[in-house]
Design an enzyme around this catalytic site. Structure first.
Site, short mmCIF file in Angstrom:
data_model
loop_
_atom_site.label_atom_id
_atom_site.label_comp_id
_atom_site.label_asym_id
_atom_site.label_seq_id
_atom_site.Cartn_x
_atom_site.Cartn_y
_atom_site.Cartn_z
N ILE A 5 3.06 -3.91 10.75
CA ILE A 5 3.34 -5.35 10.73
C ILE A 5 2.22 -6.08 11.47
O ILE A 5 1.47 -5.46 12.23
CB ILE A 5 4.68 -5.71 11.40
CG1 ILE A 5 4.71 -5.22 12.87
CG2 ILE A 5 5.88 -5.17 10.62
CD1 ILE A 5 5.86 -5.78 13.70
N ALA A 61 3.73 2.49 7.88
CA ALA A 61 4.50 1.29 8.27
C ALA A 61 3.67 0.43 9.22
O ALA A 61 3.08 0.93 10.18
CB ALA A 61 5.80 1.70 8.95
N GLY A 112 -7.65 -13.35 16.97
CA GLY A 112 -6.22 -13.62 16.83
C GLY A 112 -5.37 -12.39 16.59
O GLY A 112 -4.18 -12.50 16.28
N TYR A 169 -2.67 -6.25 17.12
CA TYR A 169 -2.86 -5.42 15.91
C TYR A 169 -4.12 -4.56 16.03
O TYR A 169 -4.10 -3.35 15.71
CB TYR A 169 -2.93 -6.36 14.71
CG TYR A 169 -3.02 -5.68 13.36
CD1 TYR A 169 -1.89 -5.17 12.74
CD2 TYR A 169 -4.24 -5.58 12.68
CE1 TYR A 169 -1.96 -4.58 11.49
CE2 TYR A 169 -4.32 -4.99 11.42
CZ TYR A 169 -3.18 -4.49 10.83
OH TYR A 169 -3.26 -3.90 9.58
N GLY A 172 -9.78 -1.92 4.21
CA GLY A 172 -10.24 -3.29 4.42
C GLY A 172 -9.13 -4.22 3.96
O GLY A 172 -7.95 -3.86 4.02
N ILE A 194 0.84 -1.20 0.00
CA ILE A 194 0.00 0.00 0.00
C ILE A 194 0.87 1.25 0.00
O ILE A 194 0.61 2.22 -0.72
CB ILE A 194 -0.92 -0.01 1.24
CG1 ILE A 194 -1.97 -1.13 1.12
CG2 ILE A 194 -1.60 1.34 1.44
CD1 ILE A 194 -2.78 -1.38 2.38
N GLN A 238 -10.61 -8.30 15.50
CA GLN A 238 -10.38 -9.49 14.67
C GLN A 238 -9.80 -10.61 15.53
O GLN A 238 -8.84 -10.38 16.28
CB GLN A 238 -9.41 -9.16 13.52
CG GLN A 238 -9.02 -10.32 12.63
CD GLN A 238 -10.21 -10.91 11.88
OE1 GLN A 238 -11.16 -10.21 11.52
NE2 GLN A 238 -10.18 -12.21 11.66
P1 NDP Z 1 3.46 -4.71 3.54
O1 NDP Z 1 3.87 -5.79 4.50
O2 NDP Z 1 3.19 -5.07 2.13
O3 NDP Z 1 4.53 -3.52 3.58
C1 NDP Z 1 4.89 -2.99 4.82
C2 NDP Z 1 5.85 -1.84 4.63
O4 NDP Z 1 6.14 -1.31 5.93
C3 NDP Z 1 7.18 -2.26 4.03
O5 NDP Z 1 7.68 -1.21 3.22
C4 NDP Z 1 8.06 -2.45 5.26
O6 NDP Z 1 9.45 -2.28 5.01
C5 NDP Z 1 7.54 -1.32 6.13
N1 NDP Z 1 7.84 -1.51 7.53
C6 NDP Z 1 7.53 -2.55 8.34
N2 NDP Z 1 8.01 -2.35 9.57
C7 NDP Z 1 8.64 -1.15 9.55
C8 NDP Z 1 9.37 -0.39 10.49
N3 NDP Z 1 9.56 -0.82 11.75
N4 NDP Z 1 9.92 0.79 10.10
C9 NDP Z 1 9.76 1.24 8.84
N5 NDP Z 1 9.08 0.58 7.90
C10 NDP Z 1 8.52 -0.61 8.26
O7 NDP Z 1 2.18 -4.05 4.24
P2 NDP Z 1 0.83 -3.49 3.56
O8 NDP Z 1 1.15 -2.66 2.39
O9 NDP Z 1 -0.10 -4.61 3.43
O10 NDP Z 1 0.26 -2.58 4.74
C11 NDP Z 1 0.55 -1.20 4.82
C12 NDP Z 1 -0.25 -0.60 5.96
O11 NDP Z 1 -1.64 -0.81 5.74
C13 NDP Z 1 0.07 -1.22 7.33
O12 NDP Z 1 0.00 -0.25 8.31
C14 NDP Z 1 -1.06 -2.22 7.51
O13 NDP Z 1 -1.28 -2.52 8.85
C15 NDP Z 1 -2.20 -1.47 6.86
N6 NDP Z 1 -3.30 -2.31 6.44
C16 NDP Z 1 -3.11 -3.28 5.49
C17 NDP Z 1 -4.16 -4.04 5.07
C18 NDP Z 1 -4.01 -5.07 4.02
O14 NDP Z 1 -5.02 -5.73 3.73
N7 NDP Z 1 -2.87 -5.25 3.40
C19 NDP Z 1 -5.50 -3.88 5.64
C20 NDP Z 1 -5.60 -2.82 6.62
C21 NDP Z 1 -4.52 -2.08 6.99
P3 NDP Z 1 10.33 -3.52 4.38
O15 NDP Z 1 9.96 -3.56 2.93
O16 NDP Z 1 11.74 -3.10 4.63
O17 NDP Z 1 9.91 -4.74 5.14
#
Ligand code: NDP
Length: 240
Positions: free
Chosen positions: A85, A83, A143, A147, A178, A14, A141
């Protein structure tokens, strides 16, 4: 004038779509990442967007990175706290380490980044902050106690900081995606994912682009009357 935008976790999923959308809107974009240097370098090469590595959950690293961006490009005026996880487990198996990692990365990072950038935005009398929450912070959610708590915290954080920012033309909003087709969701077992999709009225997962469109709107210069709000982008799965 090209405003400086920082997107945490802006090199994958995203965040990558958000970085590209902000660049297309004429912003000077810096995308941060945590450790996947190969993905970050490939992203930079493809898009021309600068990628920098720091742990957004670590206060000292964050302050140093924000100061470095300010010295090279100017103060950050647009901040997207993306960011995030997951470390999923039911309560019986959830460890203190899993709790801390998720709270620090998803919620602590919002404090770290806002603390490091807020004075610069105040001085410029302009700021756009978008915090990426989640449907699972709104609805809970199974589990995901850690988060859901972190993401729910983001929504309260947003409303409180919006009240402080308003007089300085700093808006603070949240986007609650979502289920979006990224690496994070691809880690969900296929049978579970099938059941999730069956509950989405639009009948599909979201795309990173769907979320980036919302962020582009909330960070626009003329979106200055929208603050303290949460934009749900979830295909109708949770109408909040
Ligand atoms: P991804 O796992 O695809 O990407 C996560 C990104 O965050 C990566 O660029 C990663 O870096 C970076 N990141 C993780 N930890 C850290 C940290 N400690 N410091 C800096 N950067 C960090 O995640 P998504 O794109 O799926 O999710 C993006 C956001 O959207 C998150 O906040 C997630 O919780 C939220 N979200 C996602 C949903 C989904 O369905 N995907 C639904 C709802 C919310 P690196 O590449 O180095 O690992």
């Amino acid at each position: 004038m090209s405003r400086v935008a920082l997107v945490t976790g802006g090199t994958r999923g995203i965040g990558a779509a958000i970085s590209v959308a902000l660049k297309e809107a004429g912003r000077t974009v810096v995308a941060s990442y945590a450790g996947n240097t190969a993905a970050a370098e490939a992203f930079s090469k493809e898009t021309g967007i600068e990628a920098i590595k720091f742990d957004a959950g670590n206060y000292e690293e964050t302050v140093a990175a924000v100061n470095d961006i300010a010295a090279r490009h100017g103060a950050v005026e647009i901040l997207v706290n993306n960011a995030g996880i997951t470390r999923d487990a039911v309560m019986g198996k959830l460890t203190r380490e899993m709790w801390d990692a998720v709270i620090d990365t998803n919620l602590g990072s919002c404090f770290n980044l806002c603390k490091a950038t807020f004075d610069g935005m105040k001085a410029k009398k302009f700021g756009r902050v978008v915090n990426i929450g989640s449907i699972n912070g709104q609805a809970g959610q199974y589990g995901q106690v850690n988060y859901a708590a972190a993401k729910s915290g983001i929504h309260g954080f947003t409303k409180a900081l919006a009240q402080e920012g308003a007089r300085y033309n700093i808006t603070v909003n949240a986007v609650a995606p979502g289920y979006v087709d990224t690496d994070m969701v691809r880690a969900v077992p296929p049978d579970v994912l099938e059941k999730i999709i069956a509950k989405i009225p639009r009948g599909r997962l979201g795309t990173a682009h769907d979320i980036a469109r919302g962020v582009a709107f909330l960070t626009a210069d003329d979106a200055d009357f929208v603050t303290g709000s949460t934009l749900s982008i979830n295909g109708g799965q949770h109408m909040y």
